[in-house]
Structure formats: structure tokens, C-alpha cells
Design a protein around this motif. Sequence first.
Motif, PDB file in Angstrom:
ATOM      1  N   ASP A  31      -6.572  14.890  -1.648  1.00 12.06           N
ATOM      2  CA  ASP A  31      -6.978  15.934  -2.592  1.00 12.06           C
ATOM      3  C   ASP A  31      -6.732  15.427  -4.002  1.00 12.06           C
ATOM      4  OD1 ASP A  31      -7.968  18.211  -1.226  1.00 12.06           O
ATOM      5  OD2 ASP A  31      -5.939  18.636  -0.496  1.00 12.06           O
ATOM      6  N   THR A  32      -7.728  15.572  -4.884  1.00 12.26           N
ATOM      7  CA  THR A  32      -7.595  15.136  -6.273  1.00 12.26           C
ATOM      8  C   THR A  32      -8.114  16.245  -7.183  1.00 12.26           C
ATOM      9  OG1 THR A  32      -9.812  14.214  -6.615  1.00 12.26           O
ATOM     10  CG2 THR A  32      -8.201  12.802  -5.487  1.00 12.26           C
ATOM     11  N   LYS A  39     -11.963  16.401  -2.914  1.00  9.44           N
ATOM     12  CA  LYS A  39     -11.460  15.548  -1.827  1.00  9.44           C
ATOM     13  C   LYS A  39     -12.191  14.210  -1.821  1.00  9.44           C
ATOM     14  CE  LYS A  39     -10.083  19.202   1.355  1.00  9.44           C
ATOM     15  NZ  LYS A  39      -8.693  18.920   1.598  1.00  9.44           N
ATOM     16  N   ILE A  40     -11.379  13.155  -1.600  1.00 14.15           N
ATOM     17  CA  ILE A  40     -11.920  11.804  -1.513  1.00 14.15           C
ATOM     18  C   ILE A  40     -11.407  11.148  -0.236  1.00 14.15           C
ATOM     19  CG2 ILE A  40     -12.162  11.482  -4.007  1.00 14.15           C
ATOM     20  CD1 ILE A  40      -9.531   9.782  -3.861  1.00 14.15           C
ATOM     21  N   ARG A  41     -12.171  10.162   0.241  1.00 17.07           N
ATOM     22  CA  ARG A  41     -11.735   9.320   1.360  1.00 17.07           C
ATOM     23  C   ARG A  41     -11.436   7.946   0.784  1.00 17.07           C
ATOM     24  NH1 ARG A  41     -13.025  10.135   6.403  1.00 17.07           N
ATOM     25  NH2 ARG A  41     -14.916  11.261   5.831  1.00 17.07           N
ATOM     26  N   ILE A  42     -10.293   7.394   1.151  1.00 17.21           N
ATOM     27  CA  ILE A  42      -9.952   6.036   0.744  1.00 17.21           C
ATOM     28  C   ILE A  42     -10.692   5.083   1.673  1.00 17.21           C
ATOM     29  CG2 ILE A  42      -8.080   4.370   0.399  1.00 17.21           C
ATOM     30  CD1 ILE A  42      -7.942   6.861  -1.448  1.00 17.21           C
ATOM     31  N   THR A  51       0.850  -1.191   0.000  1.00 16.97           N
ATOM     32  CA  THR A  51       0.000   0.000   0.000  1.00 16.97           C
ATOM     33  C   THR A  51       0.879   1.232   0.000  1.00 16.97           C
ATOM     34  OG1 THR A  51      -1.634  -1.165   1.300  1.00 16.97           O
ATOM     35  CG2 THR A  51      -1.801   1.222   1.272  1.00 16.97           C
ATOM     36  N   THR A  52       0.654   2.144  -0.944  1.00 12.59           N
ATOM     37  CA  THR A  52       1.404   3.386  -0.886  1.00 12.59           C
ATOM     38  C   THR A  52       0.849   4.218   0.246  1.00 12.59           C
ATOM     39  OG1 THR A  52      -0.068   4.260  -2.566  1.00 12.59           O
ATOM     40  CG2 THR A  52       2.080   3.527  -3.319  1.00 12.59           C
ATOM     41  N   LYS A  53       1.711   4.972   0.878  1.00 14.47           N
ATOM     42  CA  LYS A  53       1.335   5.767   2.045  1.00 14.47           C
ATOM     43  C   LYS A  53       0.136   6.664   1.739  1.00 14.47           C
ATOM     44  CE  LYS A  53       3.512   8.534   5.585  1.00 14.47           C
ATOM     45  NZ  LYS A  53       4.722   9.219   6.004  1.00 14.47           N
ATOM     46  N   LYS A  54       0.030   7.105   0.517  1.00 16.26           N
ATOM     47  CA  LYS A  54      -1.028   8.018   0.107  1.00 16.26           C
ATOM     48  C   LYS A  54      -2.421   7.380   0.133  1.00 16.26           C
ATOM     49  CE  LYS A  54      -0.672  11.379  -3.320  1.00 16.26           C
ATOM     50  NZ  LYS A  54      -0.309  11.756  -4.668  1.00 16.26           N
ATOM     51  N   ILE A 105      -5.959   8.379  -9.959  1.00 17.14           N
ATOM     52  CA  ILE A 105      -6.342   9.368  -8.959  1.00 17.14           C
ATOM     53  C   ILE A 105      -5.649  10.703  -9.190  1.00 17.14           C
ATOM     54  CG2 ILE A 105      -6.278   9.941  -6.498  1.00 17.14           C
ATOM     55  CD1 ILE A 105      -6.875   6.984  -5.947  1.00 17.14           C
ATOM     56  N   ALA A 106      -4.334  10.690  -9.338  1.00 19.49           N
ATOM     57  CA  ALA A 106      -3.589  11.945  -9.499  1.00 19.49           C
ATOM     58  C   ALA A 106      -3.986  12.700 -10.766  1.00 19.49           C
ATOM     59  CB  ALA A 106      -2.085  11.669  -9.497  1.00 19.49           C
ATOM     60  N   THR A 107      -4.381  11.974 -11.811  1.00 19.70           N
ATOM     61  CA  THR A 107      -4.737  12.618 -13.075  1.00 19.70           C
ATOM     62  C   THR A 107      -6.211  12.994 -13.158  1.00 19.70           C
ATOM     63  OG1 THR A 107      -5.148  10.478 -14.107  1.00 19.70           O
ATOM     64  CG2 THR A 107      -2.921  11.399 -14.337  1.00 19.70           C
TER      65      THR A 107
END
Length: 193
Positions: free
Chosen positions: A14-15, A19-22, A3-6, A59-61
Motif C-alpha cells: 500500500d502506498t 496498491k503496487i506489486r513489487i 532486500t527489505t522485507k517490505k 515509495i513511502a512518501t
Amino acid sequence: MATTKKYIPDSIVDTPKGKIRILSYKPGKRLKNGKTQHPRVAIEFLKTGTVISVQTTNIATGRFHDYREPTVYGVGYIGSSIVIPARGKNSIMRRVYDLWANMLKRAYGGYGTSYSGVKVDPRWHNFTHFLNTIQNVQGYSEWEKCEDNYVLDKDLKEYGNKVYSLDTCMFIKASDNVRESLLRRWHGNSDSM
């Protein structure tokens, strides 16, 4: 793949889409055919509460959509991943979409006094729900056959009604709609129809 820390469950990210919740994280893996299956996360849009699954690489894009985000007159949203055909395409879905958007325009598009106080049932803010229920409105089959001659009306079933909904609307001939509108304007009622 770890799992990446993000993308730790319950973290806020933030995207480009807000804003999203994992909610959960599913690691990627190497498949037997040599391809890589990317990690996926279940996310919740904080603004609308919509939950979807998305590849972490998107997500980042911002290559994902909140189908409950209002995009039509501040209240209307698509509600699913359906694709609306472009204007000029002879498609029933496009015709229903235009009917829906014009209904929202009358209620929320700043038409002034003639539509003052008019609202749309919140269930019909969702285009997918509208698409799935509009055929249950009285007169729909006539509208579907000859669109230009019929209009969606909220006034005839219940005089003074200010809400577009499955229970209050019906399709009527455009000429009857004009006549009824003129009677209301000049006589204050539609009893003499």
C-alpha cells in the motif's frame, strides 16, 4: 544492502499512490565517490498495470507517478513523464494540451444533449499519444498558425459521427464550424454546406 522485507518481489504494498506489486528488487550500493546508490524496485500499479522503476526511499512518501492514472474528466491521462507548461506560457505543447482537455470535456464533461453519446477514441485518452499524432490531422498546420480561427471537428468527415479520433477529425475554420452546427440544429443535416 539486503532486500527489505517490505520490497520482496511479488509482494503487494500500500502506498500513497495506491496498491503496487513489487516486480523486482535491485539492492543499493556504495559508489567509488563515497555516495550511496539507493535500492530500486520495478513496480506495477495494480489499478492501471503501469510499470515503472523507483527508489525504495520514494515509495513511502509517494514521490512517483502513475502516468496512466486518469486525471482529466475521468478518462484522460498524461501517458509519460512530460511536463505540461503552465497556462499563459506561449508553448505549442500547452496549446495541444488545452485542445485535448477541451475535447475530453465536450465528450465526458456533462454537456448534455448537444454532445450526447460523443466519445473519444481510447488511444486519444493518452495525452502523449494525442500529442504525437494530432499533427497528422487534416488542417493541423493552419490551426498551429492561427489557433483562434480553427477548431477540431468530428462531424464534417462523416455526418453523424460521434467519435473524436485521428481518422474522423479535421481542423476547420471556426466560422464554418458555427455555420455547420446551426445547419444541423435547424435543418437536421449538414448536406447544404
